[in-house]
Design a protein around this motif. Structure first.
Motif, PDB file in Angstrom:
ATOM      1  N   GLY A   1       0.783  -1.227   0.000  1.00  8.73           N
ATOM      2  CA  GLY A   1       0.000   0.000   0.000  1.00  8.73           C
ATOM      3  C   GLY A   1       0.814   1.277   0.000  1.00  8.73           C
ATOM      4  O   GLY A   1       0.531   2.193   0.761  1.00  8.73           O
ATOM      5  N   THR A   2       1.843   1.363  -0.872  1.00  9.81           N
ATOM      6  CA  THR A   2       2.644   2.588  -0.929  1.00  9.81           C
ATOM      7  C   THR A   2       1.869   3.742  -1.552  1.00  9.81           C
ATOM      8  O   THR A   2       2.170   4.905  -1.304  1.00  9.81           O
ATOM      9  N   THR A   3       0.874   3.439  -2.368  1.00  7.70           N
ATOM     10  CA  THR A   3       0.142   4.501  -3.059  1.00  7.70           C
ATOM     11  C   THR A   3      -1.351   4.474  -2.765  1.00  7.70           C
ATOM     12  O   THR A   3      -2.137   5.103  -3.465  1.00  7.70           O
ATOM     13  N   GLY A   4      -1.799   3.805  -1.755  1.00  8.97           N
ATOM     14  CA  GLY A   4      -3.207   3.744  -1.423  1.00  8.97           C
ATOM     15  C   GLY A   4      -3.518   2.523  -0.584  1.00  8.97           C
ATOM     16  O   GLY A   4      -2.636   1.915   0.008  1.00  8.97           O
TER      17      GLY A   4
ATOM     18  N   THR B   1       6.411   1.342   4.544  1.00  7.48           N
ATOM     19  CA  THR B   1       5.516   0.191   4.573  1.00  7.48           C
ATOM     20  C   THR B   1       6.108  -0.877   5.486  1.00  7.48           C
ATOM     21  O   THR B   1       7.229  -0.744   5.978  1.00  7.48           O
ATOM     22  N   ALA B   2       5.370  -1.958   5.693  1.00  5.29           N
ATOM     23  CA  ALA B   2       5.869  -3.059   6.518  1.00  5.29           C
ATOM     24  C   ALA B   2       7.094  -3.714   5.908  1.00  5.29           C
ATOM     25  O   ALA B   2       7.876  -4.361   6.602  1.00  5.29           O
ATOM     26  N   THR B   3       7.275  -3.537   4.606  1.00 10.12           N
ATOM     27  CA  THR B   3       8.460  -4.094   3.935  1.00 10.12           C
ATOM     28  C   THR B   3       9.547  -3.033   3.738  1.00 10.12           C
ATOM     29  O   THR B   3      10.444  -3.188   2.924  1.00 10.12           O
ATOM     30  N   MET B   4       9.445  -1.949   4.490  1.00 12.93           N
ATOM     31  CA  MET B   4      10.449  -0.887   4.533  1.00 12.93           C
ATOM     32  C   MET B   4      10.578  -0.104   3.235  1.00 12.93           C
ATOM     33  O   MET B   4      11.611   0.478   2.951  1.00 12.93           O
ATOM     34  N   LYS B   5       9.505  -0.058   2.448  1.00 13.88           N
ATOM     35  CA  LYS B   5       9.495   0.790   1.262  1.00 13.88           C
ATOM     36  C   LYS B   5       9.000   2.180   1.655  1.00 13.88           C
ATOM     37  O   LYS B   5       8.088   2.328   2.468  1.00 13.88           O
ATOM     38  N   VAL B   6       9.589   3.203   1.068  1.00 10.45           N
ATOM     39  CA  VAL B   6       9.230   4.578   1.393  1.00 10.45           C
ATOM     40  C   VAL B   6       7.897   4.952   0.749  1.00 10.45           C
ATOM     41  O   VAL B   6       7.679   4.711  -0.443  1.00 10.45           O
ATOM     42  N   LYS B   7       7.010   5.537   1.531  1.00  7.61           N
ATOM     43  CA  LYS B   7       5.765   6.087   1.005  1.00  7.61           C
ATOM     44  C   LYS B   7       6.056   7.529   0.584  1.00  7.61           C
ATOM     45  O   LYS B   7       6.005   8.460   1.388  1.00  7.61           O
ATOM     46  N   ARG B   8       6.386   7.705  -0.662  1.00  9.60           N
ATOM     47  CA  ARG B   8       6.886   8.995  -1.141  1.00  9.60           C
ATOM     48  C   ARG B   8       5.896  10.138  -0.917  1.00  9.60           C
ATOM     49  O   ARG B   8       6.292  11.248  -0.542  1.00  9.60           O
ATOM     50  N   HIS B   9       4.621   9.865  -1.171  1.00  5.98           N
ATOM     51  CA  HIS B   9       3.639  10.944  -1.031  1.00  5.98           C
ATOM     52  C   HIS B   9       3.525  11.402   0.413  1.00  5.98           C
ATOM     53  O   HIS B   9       3.340  12.590   0.694  1.00  5.98           O
ATOM     54  N   VAL B  10       3.654  10.456   1.361  1.00  3.86           N
ATOM     55  CA  VAL B  10       3.591  10.811   2.779  1.00  3.86           C
ATOM     56  C   VAL B  10       4.814  11.631   3.174  1.00  3.86           C
ATOM     57  O   VAL B  10       4.704  12.656   3.854  1.00  3.86           O
ATOM     58  N   VAL B  11       5.991  11.170   2.747  1.00  2.00           N
ATOM     59  CA  VAL B  11       7.232  11.878   3.084  1.00  2.00           C
ATOM     60  C   VAL B  11       7.228  13.281   2.479  1.00  2.00           C
ATOM     61  O   VAL B  11       7.583  14.267   3.140  1.00  2.00           O
ATOM     62  N   ALA B  12       6.805  13.388   1.224  1.00  2.00           N
ATOM     63  CA  ALA B  12       6.787  14.698   0.553  1.00  2.00           C
ATOM     64  C   ALA B  12       5.842  15.662   1.256  1.00  2.00           C
ATOM     65  O   ALA B  12       6.138  16.862   1.386  1.00  2.00           O
TER      66      ALA B  12
END
Length: 604
Positions: A185-188, A577-588
């Protein structure tokens, strides 16, 4: 369009299922030790026949609780023996496992419960029952693993006749749904990937025939410590089980090295960060020992990399090492490599890496010290690995070739597309998303890559993450970020620049490495990253990592400015995310003011 398809290396019959291996091993080798299980502070062997009995007993308990073929059962737990036991038992009962990360938020859990229509939830700890507040009416019962869920189900199952279980097993087919695995769920909102028994069988048999060869055999050991809710750890664990290896489970990353020493695994599955930590830990220990030990480690690292690069084939033959390189490598083996191999348990013949890009330099370092890392690539939608490097077929810097019977192609716009038995059946109750992801059996990955003449795939970026600067330059942030993160001091890097005049980056510092850096540079131990953000020496160290990343791209793609954030990005704060991927929209969004500062400031 470049395309490569690997020849089939196995077949799957219509009646084959992933649970068949449980009973086949119990019949063929009943005393084979498949697991080492923690019980009251000791580790107890679990044989094939004992495991089959447990799976059957728990499955009958699920049937006694009203589980019907096709029902969904949520499994919310960290990695442990019971996770694998319950997974197989759910399948034996004809049901569908819905794995959930134990770090998931209440909102995420509620969504998965609602979307999957789960009938039963199996959670690890009593406190996690609070996450189920507001669960849909479909959820009939919740059992807690720590409170004896296994024993409860075994007791419930005594009321069920053996024939009921036999009917469930006989009713399974290769096309039966085995699991709904929700994306990170990196984008939704997470989407439920429908994975069938055929998908898992294609993955397991593909891994066994391509990746772990002679290591994957009875008597050899594997320590499973990545989250089993992640499809990669689960798939490799299933492959090891199918091969008759002995597995132990561990979920505490802080004490994982102690378990390496205890269990002495023959192979290790990890994500790149695991291997970075091993290398960085050795570097940190060497530096703490003074100038001489630090210099020895640096020399050993350079030697390992040269040795590995020497192994790369040219015209089909590896270059023989020079006498000087051979002598240097032998010396470094005694001083550095042997202790590092001992830290991994002493018996580790190789490792498998997935879930993110492995820096080529790190791959060469580990191969040079005698523990080659075989990197692979895949998605939840491809049941984990689709492409893998393997013994005798490895190109460091690539993610290998497709598993047997699978294909990869590069679309006109550079997007990687995958085909084969591992490709999922679509998203649960989401036809629109399924249609967008699948094209006549080919999975659109959203990743950008290149395919060489030998069928080796390289990942060069993420389609959705592609930045286009105000000057019209396309920039793929992934390779830049991976290279920056390879620096021991840096934890996360987020490259920015979409619609902007130049490329910038947000940088976070690894807390452990920061403590070591303060000690070696004479900074106060109590100083925070926020207090030292403007420290010239700290910024110079980070700039070295930026310069290294910039050396691989054009001037227009290079990072011109960076900001050090006061804290690391975390899953708890919703930035990973739980797999340590960056949620770019959240960080931005969260660091918008810091980003604007970089572009408002006139100096570059």
């Amino acid at each position: 369009m470049r395309e490569f398809t690997a020849a089939p290396t196995f077949t799957i019959a219509e009646g084959d299922t992933i649970v068949d291996s449980v009973y086949a091993q119990a019949e063929q080798a009943p005393e084979r030790v498949l697991f080492s299980r923690p019980v009251d502070g000791d580790w107890i062997d679990v044989t094939a026949v004992e495991f089959a009995r447990l799976v059957s007993s728990v499955a009958m308990g699920l049937i006694a609780n009203g589980i019907q073929p096709g029902d969904r059962v949520v499994l919310l737990s960290a990695t442990r023996f019971e996770w694998t036991l319950l997974d197989f038992a759910i399948w034996a009962a004809g049901a569908v496992t819905v794995p959930v990360y134990d770090s998931s938020s209440a909102e995420q859990v509620r969504w998965i419960l609602e979307d999957s229509g789960a009938a039963i939830a199996l959670v690890e700890r009593a406190a996690q029952k609070e996450l189920l507040t507001g669960a849909p009416e479909t959820l009939r019962r919740t059992l807690v693993i720590d409170d004896g869920a296994e024993a409860t189900l075994v007791a419930d199952g005594t009321a069920i006749a053996d024939v009921a279980l036999r009917e469930r097993l006989d009713g399974l087919r290769a096309e039966t749904i085995a699991s709904l695995v929700y994306t990170s769920g990196t984008t939704g909102r997470p989407k439920g990937c429908v994975l069938t028994h055929r998908n898992f069988l294609a993955e397991v048999r593909g891994i066994r025939t391509a990746t772990i060869g002679d290591i994957a055999r009875p008597g050899n050991r594997m320590l499973t410590f990545l989250p089993l809710a992640h499809v990669l750890a689960r798939a490799v664990s299933l492959a090891a089980f199918d091969a008759g290896m002995t597995q132990a489970h561990w979920a505490d990353f802080k004490t994982i090295t102690e378990q390496f020493a205890r269990f002495a695994p023959h192979t290790i599955l990890g994500v790149p960060r695991v291997f970075e930590k091993v290398r960085d830990g050795a570097d940190k220990k060497a530096r703490a020992g003074g100038f001489v030990k630090a210099a020895i480690f640096e020399f050993a690292e350079r030697t390992a990399i040269r040795w590995s690069e020497n192994l790369d084939h040219t015209g089909g033959f590896a270059r023989p090492p020079s006498p000087l390189l051979r002598a240097s490598h032998a010396l470094c083996d005694r001083l550095v490599y042997a202790p590092l191999r001992a830290a991994l348990g002493g018996d580790c013949a190789y490792a498998i890496s997935g879930g993110g890009a492995l820096a080529p330099r790190l791959g060469h370092f580990f191969r040079g010290l005698g523990v080659p890392i075989y990197e692979g690539y895949g998605l939840t939608e491809s049941t984990a690995a689709h492409c893998v490097n393997s013994p005798g077929a490895i190109k460091i810097g690539t993610v290998g070739r497709p598993l047997g019977g699978s294909g990869v192609r590069i679309a006109a716009d550079g997007e990687i597309e995958l085909s084969g038995g591992v490709v999922f059946a679509g998203y649960w109750h989401n036809d629109a998303a399924s249609a967008a992801a699948l094209d006549d059996g080919w999975l659109r990955t959203g990743d950008i890559g290149e395919l060489d003449a030998d069928g080796f795939l390289s990942i060069t970026g993420r389609k959705k993450d592609l930045l286009v600067t105000a000057g019209g330059k396309n920039v793929s942030p992934g390779p830049l970020e991976d290279r920056i993160r390879s620096h021991a001091l840096i934890s996360q890097a987020v490259v920015l620049g979409d619609g902007r005049p130049f490329v910038t980056a947000l940088i976070t510092v690894d807390p452990e490495a920061f403590a070591a850096w303060k000690s070696t540079t004479g900074r106060p131990a109590s100083a925070t990253i926020g207090e030292l953000r403007a420290d010239a020496a700290l910024r110079a160290e980070v700039q070295r990592a930026i310069d290294d990343a910039n050396s691989g791209v054009s001037h227009a793609e290079s990072i011109k400015k960076f900001v050090l954030l006061e804290r690391d990005l975390t899953e708890e704060s919703g930035e990973l995310t739980a797999t340590m991927k960056v949620k770019r929209h959240v960080v931005a969004e969260r660091f918008a003011d810091r980003i604007e500062q970089m572009y408002r400031s006139p100096d570059r």
